[in-house]
Design an enzyme around this catalytic site. Structure first.
Site: not given
Ligand code: PGA
Length: 263
Positions: A10-12, A95, A97, A165, A171, A211, A232-233
């Site tokens: 997930n590149w956000k 998600h 977010e 999640e 993050g 994470s 994510g990251g």
């Molecule tokens: P993260 O994000 O790996 O940066 O913690 C995961 C996500 O939000 O899907």
């Protein structure tokens, strides 16, 4: 029941179109060669057309990070399932977010899931508790609601992936423990089993996200309940992501050469 492991990046809201192209270039060949794992990249909307071209003929799939539930209309700034269906196979929905920064309720998430399925897109439904909910011992109650409301009136389908999640792990560099994640994933599977059926629940891939890096993926993947990860990251760095996918392939050890490109 064999569930094919699943790793999605997930590149956000990261990468310009050019950067997205470069990132794909850096991993395309090596990622393509890894077998036995369903590999999905979820770049920003505007990179989907370019990347879908780059991925043609490869074993790598594409996903969007969100979408509206209507097909078209006066919804300034929104992207519809109709616009996505030729570009990608998956769509991340619910998600945290989206839920917490953009006020998406379970009801909205439910409408989106319905619309995605109707348009041939496979939803990756995200659920997870916030820190205060975890500390108040409410994790299962929160997850139960998110799963039941998110899947309310949805015809049972194998074409959905669920990602657990925990919001406090996203993050933050503070991943859940593999045991914690496996226990909650088991709870999610039981919830789906009650709502739909045991058979479908056994077939659904349920991922952990929060994470995940190349240094901790090997703790999660050996857990039989955990079918992969939403990353994510760490998915923004080619070597990191490749390492996460190849460790998953090595640990789950599923070899499906005949299925190549068809997962
Ligand atoms: P993260 O994000 O790996 O940066 O913690 C995961 C996500 O939000 O899907």
């Amino acid at each position: 029941m064999m569930r094919i492991p699943f790793i999605a990046g997930n590149w956000k809201m990261n990468t310009t179109v050019h950067e997205a192209e470069e990132l794909v270039h850096d991993m395309l060949e090596r990622l393509d060669r890894i077998e036995g794992v369903e590999k999905v990249l979820c770049p920003p909307f505007i990179s989907l057309p370019t990347i879908s071209e780059l991925l043609k003929g490869s074993s790598i799939k594409l996903g969007a990070q969100n979408m509206h539930f209507e097909i078209k209309g006066a919804y300034t700034g929104e992207i519809s399932p109709l616009m996505l269906r030729k570009l990608c196979q998956f769509v991340i929905l619910g998600h945290s977010e989206r839920r917490w920064y953009f006020g998406e309720s379970d009801k909205i998430v439910n409408k989106k899931i319905k619309a995605a399925i109707e348009n041939g897109l496979k939803p990756i439904l995200c659920v997870g508790e916030r820190l205060e909910e975890k500390e108040a011992g409410r994790t299962e109650e929160v997850i139960d609601k998110q799963v039941n409301r998110g899947l309310n009136n949805i015809k049972p389908t194998r074409n959905i992936v669920i990602a657990y999640e925990p919001v406090w792990a996203i993050g933050t560099g503070k991943a859940a423990s593999a045991e914690q994640a496996a226990a909650t994933i088991n709870f999610i599977r039981n919830t789906v089993s009650k709502l739909w059926s045991k058979d479908i629940a056994q077939e659904l891939r349920i991922l952990y996200g929060g994470s995940i890096t190349s240094s901790n993926i090997a703790q999660f993947i050996p857990q039989p309940e955990i079918d992969g990860a939403l990353v994510g990251g760490a998915s923004l760095r080619a070597e990191e992501f490749l390492s996460i996918v190849s460790q998953t392939a090595a640990i789950k050890g599923i070899s499906l050469p005949a299925e190549r490109g068809k997962l």
